[in-house]
Design a protein around this motif. Structure first.
Motif: not given
Length: 95
Positions: A28-52
């Motif tokens: 039987t497959p193990l249930p996977m916990p729901a992945r939290p949706i990233p906040v817009a500020a986190d997304t912007a921070k990740e994009e800035a880090e990726m660009a750098a």
């Protein structure tokens, strides 16, 4: 006595059948916990880090290309020196 043998053989066959079926059934497959949706500020921070990171990698690639060009020029010079040394060796044997 004969019935005891038949009973033991039947029990062994039943046990082997149960083990065989248990091994072939899919787990039987193990249930996977729901992945939290990233906040817009986190997304912007990740994009800035990726660009750098991309910019840094491009700079490193340019530096590596320069080093490779220098190494190739050095190898070419060494090849020329080797050819010249071979020619001197050949001429020194003749003379």
């Amino acid at each position: 006595m004969r019935t005891v043998r038949v009973f033991i053989i039947s029990a062994a066959m039943l046990a082997c059948t149960v083990v065989g079926i248990a091994q072939t059934s899919e787990p039987t497959p193990l249930p996977m916990p729901a992945r939290p949706i990233p906040v817009a500020a986190d997304t912007a921070k990740e994009e800035a880090e990726m660009a750098a990171n991309i910019k840094e990698l491009q700079e490193l690639k340019a530096l590596n290309d320069d080093i490779l060009k220098q190494q190739q020029a050095t190898l070419d010079q060494l090849d020329e020196l080797q050819k010249a040394a071979d020619q001197l060796r050949i001429f020194s044997k003749r003379g």
